[in-house]
Motif scaffolding. Structure first.
Motif, PDB file in Angstrom:
ATOM      1  N   ARG A 183      43.004  36.754  53.553  1.00 53.69           N
ATOM      2  CA  ARG A 183      43.122  37.801  52.538  1.00 53.69           C
ATOM      3  C   ARG A 183      42.835  37.270  51.134  1.00 53.69           C
ATOM      4  N   ALA A 184      42.987  35.943  50.951  1.00 49.93           N
ATOM      5  CA  ALA A 184      42.740  35.350  49.636  1.00 49.93           C
ATOM      6  C   ALA A 184      41.284  35.512  49.216  1.00 49.93           C
ATOM      7  N   ASN A 185      40.392  35.685  50.190  1.00 46.11           N
ATOM      8  CA  ASN A 185      38.966  35.851  49.901  1.00 46.11           C
ATOM      9  C   ASN A 185      38.516  37.305  49.941  1.00 46.11           C
ATOM     10  N   ASP A 186      39.489  38.207  50.043  1.00 40.78           N
ATOM     11  CA  ASP A 186      39.190  39.635  50.107  1.00 40.78           C
ATOM     12  C   ASP A 186      39.602  40.274  48.783  1.00 40.78           C
ATOM     13  N   ASN A 187      38.645  40.846  48.083  1.00 42.61           N
ATOM     14  CA  ASN A 187      38.938  41.435  46.768  1.00 42.61           C
ATOM     15  C   ASN A 187      39.970  42.553  46.832  1.00 42.61           C
ATOM     16  N   VAL A 188      40.045  43.217  47.974  1.00 45.84           N
ATOM     17  CA  VAL A 188      41.006  44.311  48.121  1.00 45.84           C
ATOM     18  C   VAL A 188      42.439  43.801  48.002  1.00 45.84           C
ATOM     19  N   TRP A 189      42.674  42.569  48.480  1.00 49.52           N
ATOM     20  CA  TRP A 189      44.036  42.033  48.508  1.00 49.52           C
ATOM     21  C   TRP A 189      44.312  41.021  47.390  1.00 49.52           C
ATOM     22  N   THR A 190      43.323  40.738  46.565  1.00 45.26           N
ATOM     23  CA  THR A 190      43.502  39.780  45.471  1.00 45.26           C
ATOM     24  C   THR A 190      44.092  40.473  44.248  1.00 45.26           C
ATOM     25  N   VAL A 191      45.121  39.882  43.683  1.00 41.24           N
ATOM     26  CA  VAL A 191      45.744  40.436  42.479  1.00 41.24           C
ATOM     27  C   VAL A 191      44.833  40.157  41.283  1.00 41.24           C
ATOM     28  N   ARG A 192      44.476  41.214  40.558  1.00 41.73           N
ATOM     29  CA  ARG A 192      43.519  41.076  39.466  1.00 41.73           C
ATOM     30  C   ARG A 192      44.148  40.642  38.153  1.00 41.73           C
ATOM     31  N   GLN A 193      45.382  41.059  37.899  1.00 38.66           N
ATOM     32  CA  GLN A 193      46.043  40.717  36.637  1.00 38.66           C
ATOM     33  C   GLN A 193      47.428  40.131  36.907  1.00 38.66           C
ATOM     34  N   LYS A 194      47.781  39.132  36.129  1.00 33.68           N
ATOM     35  CA  LYS A 194      49.105  38.539  36.252  1.00 33.68           C
ATOM     36  C   LYS A 194      50.144  39.438  35.584  1.00 33.68           C
ATOM     37  N   ASN A 195      51.365  39.316  36.034  1.00 36.34           N
ATOM     38  CA  ASN A 195      52.470  40.054  35.443  1.00 36.34           C
ATOM     39  C   ASN A 195      52.900  39.333  34.162  1.00 36.34           C
ATOM     40  N   LYS A 196      52.466  39.856  33.020  1.00 36.57           N
ATOM     41  CA  LYS A 196      52.732  39.187  31.740  1.00 36.57           C
ATOM     42  C   LYS A 196      54.191  39.331  31.304  1.00 36.57           C
ATOM     43  N   LYS A 197      54.812  40.464  31.657  1.00 42.54           N
ATOM     44  CA  LYS A 197      56.195  40.688  31.241  1.00 42.54           C
ATOM     45  C   LYS A 197      57.159  39.792  32.009  1.00 42.54           C
ATOM     46  N   ILE A 198      56.901  39.618  33.321  1.00 48.14           N
ATOM     47  CA  ILE A 198      57.757  38.742  34.145  1.00 48.14           C
ATOM     48  C   ILE A 198      56.822  37.798  34.899  1.00 48.14           C
ATOM     49  N   PRO A 199      56.429  36.676  34.285  1.00 51.32           N
ATOM     50  CA  PRO A 199      55.463  35.753  34.908  1.00 51.32           C
ATOM     51  C   PRO A 199      55.864  35.283  36.298  1.00 51.32           C
ATOM     52  N   SER A 200      57.183  35.143  36.538  1.00 48.04           N
ATOM     53  CA  SER A 200      57.625  34.653  37.848  1.00 48.04           C
ATOM     54  C   SER A 200      57.331  35.652  38.968  1.00 48.04           C
ATOM     55  N   TYR A 201      57.032  36.912  38.599  1.00 48.52           N
ATOM     56  CA  TYR A 201      56.712  37.927  39.597  1.00 48.52           C
ATOM     57  C   TYR A 201      55.229  37.929  39.972  1.00 48.52           C
ATOM     58  N   SER A 202      54.429  37.127  39.295  1.00 48.44           N
ATOM     59  CA  SER A 202      52.999  37.101  39.570  1.00 48.44           C
ATOM     60  C   SER A 202      52.713  36.439  40.919  1.00 48.44           C
ATOM     61  N   SER A 203      51.699  36.941  41.601  1.00 47.61           N
ATOM     62  CA  SER A 203      51.250  36.324  42.846  1.00 47.61           C
ATOM     63  C   SER A 203      49.743  36.499  42.950  1.00 47.61           C
ATOM     64  N   GLN A 204      49.104  35.666  43.750  1.00 46.64           N
ATOM     65  CA  GLN A 204      47.648  35.709  43.868  1.00 46.64           C
ATOM     66  C   GLN A 204      47.170  36.770  44.853  1.00 46.64           C
ATOM     67  N   ILE A 205      48.005  37.051  45.863  1.00 47.04           N
ATOM     68  CA  ILE A 205      47.593  37.970  46.918  1.00 47.04           C
ATOM     69  C   ILE A 205      48.684  39.020  47.135  1.00 47.04           C
ATOM     70  N   LEU A 206      48.274  40.250  47.369  1.00 43.11           N
ATOM     71  CA  LEU A 206      49.222  41.328  47.607  1.00 43.11           C
ATOM     72  C   LEU A 206      49.923  41.160  48.950  1.00 43.11           C
ATOM     73  N   GLY A 207      51.208  41.469  48.983  1.00 44.27           N
ATOM     74  CA  GLY A 207      51.941  41.478  50.240  1.00 44.27           C
ATOM     75  C   GLY A 207      51.662  42.762  51.015  1.00 44.27           C
ATOM     76  N   TYR A 208      52.101  42.798  52.263  1.00 46.36           N
ATOM     77  CA  TYR A 208      51.877  43.987  53.101  1.00 46.36           C
ATOM     78  C   TYR A 208      53.069  44.206  54.027  1.00 46.36           C
ATOM     79  N   LEU A 209      53.087  45.363  54.673  1.00 44.30           N
ATOM     80  CA  LEU A 209      54.204  45.708  55.558  1.00 44.30           C
ATOM     81  C   LEU A 209      54.198  44.815  56.796  1.00 44.30           C
ATOM     82  N   PRO A 210      55.306  44.141  57.066  1.00 45.37           N
ATOM     83  CA  PRO A 210      55.375  43.306  58.274  1.00 45.37           C
ATOM     84  C   PRO A 210      55.829  44.116  59.484  1.00 45.37           C
ATOM     85  N   GLN A 211      55.173  43.905  60.598  1.00 44.35           N
ATOM     86  CA  GLN A 211      55.640  44.521  61.834  1.00 44.35           C
ATOM     87  C   GLN A 211      56.810  43.696  62.338  1.00 44.35           C
ATOM     88  N   GLY A 212      57.987  44.304  62.363  1.00 38.65           N
ATOM     89  CA  GLY A 212      59.198  43.587  62.737  1.00 38.65           C
ATOM     90  C   GLY A 212      60.323  43.821  61.757  1.00 38.65           C
TER      91      GLY A 212
END
Length: 377
Positions: A183-212
């Motif tokens: 997913r890191a190489n998929d633009n659909v799942w790549t985060v485009r902008q960092k969270n400037k207000k709360i930097p610790s909340y920034s991530s490179q890839i979007l999470g998704y619903l886990p089965q389980g």
């Protein structure tokens, strides 16, 4: 019972300013006084207090800094390949169950959605298609895995929760993705902008619903609400009945003038609706069943006025009972490659219980014979 006066009184006794108390009351009443009577959540710390889980533990989940939040394993799919299951760590499971019990179960899902609802069943879903001349069946590839934390966040915002709280709830109910994931190489799942207000909340890839996760089924239904409405609108235009059971989409009609070309055009429209929303139709599981062909919906036969068990299912279950009577549980378990006789016993009882939902008289007969089997202690 929520009491603004008591909240103000307790807040003032702790030295909290009127402005903060007023703002907090507005946030709580936005959800607590609404038609769904949802629990107010002011912050992550407030959620920690409500669920009894430590604030640092929740913060680590939201920050995506803890590596052992899920245990992963896989099971083989009947259609081939493997299905990956993610079991939340006990403390995360506790929070997700709280969210499920106190928030998600209170929110209505679309009328065409039949899965994961206590009052619903596959029988009710299949009943919508009995006596159909034409049947169209579609399936979504990687249903849960296609739903991102952004879509989940929108669901919580629509409930009335503040954006930051909705974001934190979305992080708690979605699976973090490691940087080595495809997913890191998929633009659909790549985060485009960092969270400037709360930097610790920034991530490179979007999470998704886990089965389980206990929250994933109902969240998937809520994410699909607007999509279900759009699909229903297209189905009505085509004169079709629409139901969705998780990732299984079924359409039917009794119209004589409906034809295969109409079905193909309709499939293209629905595929486009799903694709725009980030879902991929599984084309090898897309089927058009014409008049005269046997029609199966969710494993039930719907050719007649009411759903019935498939002949193959009934033959298999009768055969189980016959061989149990003839050879006994131990030998039959060995012949069918069951690990234990208790596994066999549970399996057959499950088949009978399922039968009872569909054809009660048939199930009662087999249950009586099943009850006479002498199972080893």
């Amino acid at each position: 019972m929520w009491s603004p006066q008591q909240y103000i009184s307790e807040g003032k006794s702790k030295g909290i300013s009127d402005d903060i108390l007023t703002n907090a009351i507005e946030q709580i009443e936005q959800v607590a006084s609404g038609p769904l009577n949802l629990p107010g959540i002011l912050s992550l710390n407030h959620l920690a207090q409500r669920t009894g889980i430590s604030y640092p533990a929740l913060r680590n989940i939201v920050n995506r800094t803890k590596a052992d939040t899920y245990r992963k394993f896989s099971i083989r799919k009947r259609s081939g390949g493997r299905r990956f299951i993610y079991v939340p760590a006990p403390y995360l499971m506790h929070v997700q169950r709280w969210i499920h019990a106190h928030i998600l179960v209170k929110v209505p899902v679309h009328q065409c959605s039949y899965a994961f609802k206590p009052e619903s069943s596959i029988v009710k879903c299949a009943s919508r298609h009995t006596g159909a001349r034409w049947l169209i069946k579609m399936d979504v590839t990687g249903f849960f895995e296609s739903i991102s934390e952004i879509q989940v966040c929108r669901v919580f915002k629509q409930m009335g929760y503040q954006p930051i709280v909705a974001f934190e709830l979305a992080r708690i109910t979605t699976l973090p993705v490691i940087s080595t994931s495809p997913r890191a190489n998929d633009n659909v799942w790549t985060v485009r902008q960092k969270n400037k207000k709360i930097p610790s909340y920034s991530s490179q890839i979007l999470g998704y619903l886990p089965q389980g996760a206990p929250t994933s089924p109902l969240l998937s239904n809520l994410v699909m609400t607007e999509i279900d409405e759009e699909i229903l609108s297209e189905a009505k235009k085509a004169g079709l009945t629409y139901t969705r059971y998780s990732d299984d989409l079924t359409f039917s009609t009794r119209q004589k003038e409906f034809g295969r070309n109409d079905a193909r055009k309709f499939i293209s429209k629905i595929s486009r609706v799903l694709s725009i929303s980030g879902f991929r139709p599984q084309h090898r599981k897309t089927h058009i069943i014409p008049p005269g062909s046997r029609k199966i919906v969710l494993g039930l036969q719907v050719d007649g006025d009411v759903p019935r068990l498939r002949r193959e299912f009934k033959d298999n279950l009768r055969q189980h009972i016959y061989y149990l009577e003839r050879y006994g549980p131990v030998e039959h378990a060995n012949r069918r490659n069951f690990d234990t006789t208790w596994g066999l016993k549970s399996h057959i009882r499950g088949l009978i219980d399922f039968s009872k939902m569909v054809e009660k008289d048939y199930a009662e007969e087999l249950l009586a014979r099943y009850g006479k089997i002498e199972w080893p202690v």
